[in-house]
Design a protein around this motif. Structure first.
Motif, short mmCIF file in Angstrom:
data_model
loop_
_atom_site.label_atom_id
_atom_site.label_comp_id
_atom_site.label_asym_id
_atom_site.label_seq_id
_atom_site.Cartn_x
_atom_site.Cartn_y
_atom_site.Cartn_z
N VAL A 1 0.84 -1.20 0.00
CA VAL A 1 0.00 0.00 0.00
C VAL A 1 0.88 1.26 0.00
CG1 VAL A 1 -1.65 1.33 1.39
CG2 VAL A 1 -1.95 -1.14 1.10
N GLU A 2 1.97 1.23 0.77
CA GLU A 2 2.88 2.40 0.85
C GLU A 2 3.87 2.43 -0.31
OE1 GLU A 2 4.63 2.04 4.68
OE2 GLU A 2 2.83 2.69 5.76
N ARG A 3 3.68 1.48 -1.26
CA ARG A 3 4.52 1.41 -2.47
C ARG A 3 6.00 1.25 -2.13
NH1 ARG A 3 1.42 2.54 -6.77
NH2 ARG A 3 -0.51 3.76 -6.46
N LYS A 4 6.28 0.52 -1.07
CA LYS A 4 7.67 0.22 -0.72
C LYS A 4 8.15 -1.06 -1.38
CE LYS A 4 7.52 2.52 3.79
NZ LYS A 4 7.66 2.32 5.25
N ILE A 5 7.27 -1.69 -2.15
CA ILE A 5 7.62 -2.92 -2.84
C ILE A 5 6.89 -2.94 -4.17
CG2 ILE A 5 5.74 -4.21 -1.75
CD1 ILE A 5 7.53 -6.66 -1.79
N ALA A 6 7.56 -3.46 -5.18
CA ALA A 6 6.96 -3.50 -6.53
C ALA A 6 5.75 -4.45 -6.54
CB ALA A 6 8.01 -3.96 -7.55
N GLN A 7 4.80 -4.15 -7.45
CA GLN A 7 3.56 -4.93 -7.50
C GLN A 7 3.80 -6.39 -7.84
OE1 GLN A 7 0.74 -3.76 -6.55
NE2 GLN A 7 -0.49 -5.56 -6.97
N ASP A 8 4.71 -6.62 -8.81
CA ASP A 8 4.97 -8.02 -9.19
C ASP A 8 5.66 -8.78 -8.07
OD1 ASP A 8 7.26 -6.53 -9.36
OD2 ASP A 8 8.02 -7.56 -11.15
N SER A 9 6.53 -8.10 -7.32
CA SER A 9 7.19 -8.73 -6.18
C SER A 9 6.17 -9.03 -5.07
CB SER A 9 8.29 -7.82 -5.63
OG SER A 9 8.91 -8.41 -4.50
N TYR A 10 5.21 -8.10 -4.87
CA TYR A 10 4.17 -8.28 -3.88
C TYR A 10 3.31 -9.50 -4.21
CZ TYR A 10 -0.42 -7.72 -1.70
OH TYR A 10 -1.59 -7.94 -1.04
N GLN A 11 2.90 -9.63 -5.48
CA GLN A 11 2.07 -10.75 -5.91
C GLN A 11 2.79 -12.08 -5.73
OE1 GLN A 11 -1.04 -10.76 -6.60
NE2 GLN A 11 -1.37 -8.54 -6.67
N LYS A 12 4.10 -12.05 -6.05
CA LYS A 12 4.87 -13.29 -5.93
C LYS A 12 4.98 -13.73 -4.46
CE LYS A 12 9.40 -15.28 -7.03
NZ LYS A 12 10.74 -15.03 -7.59
N GLN A 13 5.33 -12.78 -3.57
CA GLN A 13 5.46 -13.11 -2.16
C GLN A 13 4.11 -13.49 -1.54
OE1 GLN A 13 8.07 -10.62 0.32
NE2 GLN A 13 8.67 -9.53 -1.56
N LYS A 14 3.06 -12.82 -1.99
CA LYS A 14 1.72 -13.11 -1.50
C LYS A 14 1.32 -14.56 -1.83
CE LYS A 14 -3.12 -11.76 -2.04
NZ LYS A 14 -4.07 -10.88 -2.77
N GLU A 15 1.62 -15.02 -3.05
CA GLU A 15 1.30 -16.38 -3.46
C GLU A 15 2.10 -17.40 -2.67
OE1 GLU A 15 -0.27 -19.69 -5.28
OE2 GLU A 15 -1.01 -17.63 -5.17
N GLU A 16 3.41 -17.06 -2.41
CA GLU A 16 4.24 -17.97 -1.62
C GLU A 16 3.68 -18.13 -0.21
OE1 GLU A 16 8.08 -16.21 -1.82
OE2 GLU A 16 8.54 -17.01 -3.82
#
Length: 526
Positions: free
Chosen positions: A428-443
């Motif tokens: 939300v605070e844009r401290k992480i890229a969206q694609d990286s967020y999606q990847k970590q979220k799935e893991e």
């Protein structure tokens, strides 16, 4: 493979319901009406109707649980094989509010049984861990009060009919049959001939055992065999006359045309326990039907019976009494006088046509066989129980290990949930890229699913071990007592009562022992 649990619905119609309900009321209480109500409920609530098994008791009171179908159902519950039970209303299951509450609040939750009472709007799946509720408890109490009130009214009506001379005692006694008019009996001439002959022989000082032998030799049908010839009977047919069957006729005053209105009375309304009324205190209704014999002949037969009564004695109770059974006919073995040492089938006294005459065994011999069998079974039980104690200890250790592993898994799951929240905040605070967020979220999702599956499996294993431990602890005391009896050197009535259900003796002295503990201890141990 674990046996799949069943779904069941229960129906009940009592004799009281049939007597007091008329017209639409009777139909609303009927088995068919209950079945329709339940099947409609199953369909409307998307329950798998084809998977439900029906249990029905037709003609049984709801004031106690001694009903065949409900007992079969509860046995399946205790075996952990029932998933759901549906009734139209709670009074069909039980009218005793204490019994109903016991099952709803303790037994069914313990075995994870979902209980649904349609008209009471009760579903244990909705109540969860909560008590049934005051309103349902009050309804149970009212059901019980209603049932007892109906029982009293019916008893009063039946008692009045008895005093008026009506025959409301069920099946007509041997020698009579039901009359064309309601609540009457008339002579059954075929059987009446035998009744008159029995009384005549008794009045001539012929013993009861000798009368039974005469009737068997002439192949006169017994009362149960005679009844079975004219209608299908749910009662067992006894092919041979015995001392008891002849005596029951000789002491029955009904053959004089009089009726003993009350031979026994129920201890209390709703109870199955009865108390015999002594003959001198019984109320007599005279001339209620046609007599088969005179009062004089009846009194002469009674004198014969009384003159042949055995003298009372205070001898020590024999441990084998009522335990030895004939393998040919199922009758009990007897040895007569105390000094006699040979046990034989009682039926052999009255007929020579069966192999019962070959069922004989010496008391010392059968006592030794039973004693050695008890010692052997108890020794085996003690040995098996020692092995079970080791398994129980290992089970506790395994349960401790699984519990610790469960705690670790739950902590890991809590930590992972916190990491998911932190990851979301970073996104939300844009401290992480969206694609990286999606990847970590799935893991994290996959880890969560894996942890949940692992925790569920650990909990299942712990629950299974807990059930085994409860079963062990419940049977521990009985099994220890059983093992302690391996050193007994004398057979006593107390030991026979505790351990032996029956001992079946066949011709050529073949013995088969049925144990009292077979269903509870041995399968668990072996």
């Amino acid at each position: 493979m674990k046996e799949e649990k069943i779904n069941a619905y229960y129906l009940r119609l009592s004799l009281e319901d049939g007597d007091v309900a008329e017209g639409s009321a009777a139909e609303s209480l009927s088995i068919a009406s209950q079945r329709m109500c339940i099947t409609q409920y199953i369909a409307e609530n998307s329950l798998p109707g084809d998977n439900f098994i029906e249990f029905a008791d037709d003609g049984y009171s709801g004031t106690n649980m001694e009903r065949p179908a409900v007992q079969r159902l509860l046995e399946l519950v205790r075996e952990g094989r029932v998933k759901t039970i549906i009734v139209r209303d709670l009074s069909r299951f039980a009218r005793n509010y204490l019994q109903a509450g016991h099952y709803l609040e303790f037994i069914f939750p313990m075995y994870e049984v979902r209980f649904i009472s349609i008209n009471d709007h009760y579903d244990s799946e909705i109540y969860g861990e909560n008590p049934v509720g005051l309103d349902l408890a009050i309804k149970n109490l009212l059901n019980e009060m209603y049932s007892r009130d109906i029982s009293r009214k019916i008893k009063s009506t039946v008692d009045l009919k008895k005093r008026r001379g009506e025959y409301v005692y069920g099946t007509a006694p041997y020698g009579y049959k039901k009359g064309s008019e309601r609540n009457t009996i008339v002579p059954d001439e075929e059987a009446a001939v035998t009744v008159r002959r029995i009384f005549r022989l008794a009045s001539e000082q012929v013993s009861i055992s000798e009368i039974a032998r005469i009737l068997n030799k002439e192949k006169i049908p017994t009362p149960s065999a005679h009844l079975a010839r004219y209608r299908s009977s749910k009662y067992k047919v006894y092919p041979y006359w015995s001392w008891d069957s002849v005596k029951n006729i000789l002491v029955n005053r009904i053959y004089t045309g009089d009726t003993e209105i009350f031979k026994s009375h129920v201890v209390k309304v709703g109870s199955s326990h009865t108390k015999q009324i002594p003959p001198p205190e019984r109320e007599i209704a005279e001339g209620t039907h046609e007599a088969l014999i005179s009062h004089e002949l009846y009194e002469m037969a009674q004198k014969t019976i009384k003159s042949r009564k055995k003298k009372a004695h205070t001898a020590e109770i024999n441990p084998l009494t009522s335990k030895l059974i004939c393998g040919c006919c199922g009758s009990k073995l007897s040895k007569g006088k105390t000094q006699n040492k040979t046990w034989a089938c009682t039926k052999a006294r009255y007929t020579d046509e069966t192999d019962c005459r070959f069922v004989k065994i010496n008391e010392e011999e059968i006592t030794g066989i039973i004693l050695r069998a008890i010692q052997k079974e108890c020794a085996l039980a003690d040995l098996s129980w020692s092995e079970q104690r080791q398994i129980y200890t290992q089970s506790k250790q395994e349960k401790q290990r699984l519990s610790e592993k469960l705690k670790i898994g739950e902590k890991a799951l809590t930590k992972l949930e916190k990491e998911k929240e932190e990851l979301l905040i970073m996104a939300v605070e844009r401290k992480i890229a969206q694609d990286s967020y999606q990847k970590q979220k799935e893991e994290m999702r996959q880890k969560t699913a894996s942890l949940n599956a692992e925790i569920a499996e650990l909990q299942r294993q712990i629950n299974e071990l807990q059930k085994q431990d409860q079963e062990f602890e419940a049977k521990n005391k009985s099994a220890e007592k059983l093992g302690a009896l391996q050193n007994i050197d004398k057979l006593t009535p107390e030991i026979m009562q505790k351990l032996v259900k029956k001992v079946t003796v066949y011709p050529e002295k073949r013995i088969e022992i049925t144990w009292n503990f077979a269903d509870n201890i041995v399968p668990f141990l072996k």
